[in-house]
Design a protein around this motif. Structure first.
Motif, PDB file in Angstrom:
ATOM      1  N   CYS A 158       0.862  -1.190   0.000  1.00 26.40           N
ATOM      2  CA  CYS A 158       0.000   0.000   0.000  1.00 26.40           C
ATOM      3  C   CYS A 158       0.899   1.241   0.000  1.00 26.40           C
ATOM      4  CB  CYS A 158      -0.943  -0.024   1.206  1.00 26.40           C
ATOM      5  SG  CYS A 158      -0.172   0.431   2.773  1.00 26.40           S
ATOM      6  N   CYS A 161       3.295   1.366   2.915  1.00 29.02           N
ATOM      7  CA  CYS A 161       4.445   0.447   2.819  1.00 29.02           C
ATOM      8  C   CYS A 161       5.609   1.161   2.132  1.00 29.02           C
ATOM      9  CB  CYS A 161       4.105  -0.770   1.969  1.00 29.02           C
ATOM     10  SG  CYS A 161       2.903  -1.909   2.648  1.00 29.02           S
ATOM     11  N   CYS A 232       3.938  -2.717   8.216  1.00 23.54           N
ATOM     12  CA  CYS A 232       3.245  -1.514   7.744  1.00 23.54           C
ATOM     13  C   CYS A 232       2.087  -1.165   8.678  1.00 23.54           C
ATOM     14  CB  CYS A 232       2.727  -1.728   6.324  1.00 23.54           C
ATOM     15  SG  CYS A 232       1.716  -0.352   5.755  1.00 23.54           S
ATOM     16  N   CYS A 235      -1.557  -1.501   6.229  1.00 23.75           N
ATOM     17  CA  CYS A 235      -2.095  -2.743   5.656  1.00 23.75           C
ATOM     18  C   CYS A 235      -1.781  -3.970   6.493  1.00 23.75           C
ATOM     19  CB  CYS A 235      -1.673  -2.905   4.201  1.00 23.75           C
ATOM     20  SG  CYS A 235       0.067  -3.214   3.935  1.00 23.75           S
TER      21      CYS A 235
END
Ligand SMILES: [Zn+2]
Length: 331
Positions: A158, A161, A232, A235
């Motif tokens: 995402c 990240c 992360c 996510c």
């Protein structure tokens, strides 16, 4: 339909889809034009700002008349696009997408295209996309540099990240750094192509890269963004911090010598407000927006009570001006 990977079946899917564009500036103008002409079913255009003359170099949907009228971009976009493809249901929403309204506003969308100019809103979109499992397509452009990535929740990384915090070089000051219109439309084009792949059922054709371009330095890169980061925040740990109301009710707008102030959550009566303001400065208004000029400030007031106050970068001062002329702002 003649383009084989889409075909008649893909076009039917596109025509049944709901797409949201968040931010209708340089990227969003191009996205909205392309997706309306592509025949999406419903196009939701969310933008908090109004058209200014300096936008016209790159924001291809708008006209000098829109700038003279100070039209909200979402309203002007809807007006112009309705005559490009009357089969598309277009909603222009004049609002600041934030933690309070994002979930409701983006309910049921098939994909969201990023046309914003700030990482705060992008992280909000990213959090919501993971929570509600809709894809979104990140895009940014400043100067001659642009970047884009498609985020598919549950598949690959995402935005958080890749950029756990807002990257310094990509916190542009659009009005002072300038932007090459060709870069904005190049990035927006890639976003639109990715959107059409998702909507037409061609997910296998997505580029799955972090794409960067510099159209002046002639650099084109597509790097593998790797896997989702194990730690992360968004996510993996599912800490959706940007979905919590942050209470920033007056925020400086990037490079604009302006502050946005949130109103008192009730609709304003422009006629009554005009009577109140007329003795203090110049007032003009239409159904969508009111302009109140009281030197050295210029207030653009929207029917939902939100205002953009030009002439200051101090949120406190902006809130005092709002309280004096419009009424008590949100607490
Ligand atoms: Zn992530």
């Amino acid at each position: 339909m003649l383009f084989r990977p889409i075909g008649a079946a893909g076009q039917r899917k596109i025509a049944a889809s709901r797409v949201a564009i968040v931010g209708c500036g340089a990227l969003g103008s191009y996205q909205a034009m392309a997706l309306a002409r592509a025949g999406v079913g419903e196009l939701l255009i969310i933008d908090r700002d109004y058209v200014e003359e300096s936008n016209l170099q790159r924001q291809s949907l708008f006209t000098e008349q829109d700038a003279r009228d100070g039209m909200p971009k979402a309203v002007a976009a809807k007006t112009h696009l309705a005559s490009a493809n009357s089969a598309v249901s277009i909603r222009g929403v004049v609002a600041d997408l934030n933690a309070d309204n994002a979930s409701e506003m983006l309910d049921g969308v098939d994909v969201v295209l990023d046309g914003t100019d700030n990482f705060e809103t992008r992280y909000l979109l990213n959090d919501l996309s993971i929570l509600k499992r809709f894809p979104w397509i990140y895009g940014a452009a400043v100067g001659s540099y642009g970047v884009t990535m498609t985020v598919l929740p549950g598949e690959g990384p995402c935005l958080a990240c890749i950029f756990p915090s807002a990257p310094a070089g990509l916190q542009p000051n659009c009005d002072t750094d300038g932007i090459l219109s060709a870069t904005a439309s190049a990035i927006a084009s890639i976003q639109v192509a990715e959107g059409l792949k998702i909507l037409s059922g061609n997910v296998a054709a997505l580029h799955r890269k972090l794409i960067t371009v510099d159209l002046w330095e002639n650099r084109f890169q597509a790097v593998n963004p790797g896997l989702a980061g194990a730690s992360c925040r968004a996510c993996q740990l599912r800490e959706f911090s940007y979905l919590k109301t942050n209470g920033s009710l007056a925020v400086r707008l990037c490079g604009r010598n302006s502050v946005q102030v949130h109103g008192g959550r009730q609709a304003l009566d422009f006629s009554a407000l005009e009577r109140k303001l007329a003795s203090h400065g110049t007032v003009r208004f239409n159904a969508h927006v009111m302009k109140f000029i009281v030197a050295p400030y210029e207030m653009t007031i929207f029917p939902d009570g939100r205002a953009i106050i030009k002439g200051t970068e101090d949120p406190g001062e902006a809130r005092r001006l709002y309280a004096r002329f419009v009424g008590p702002p949100s607490q």
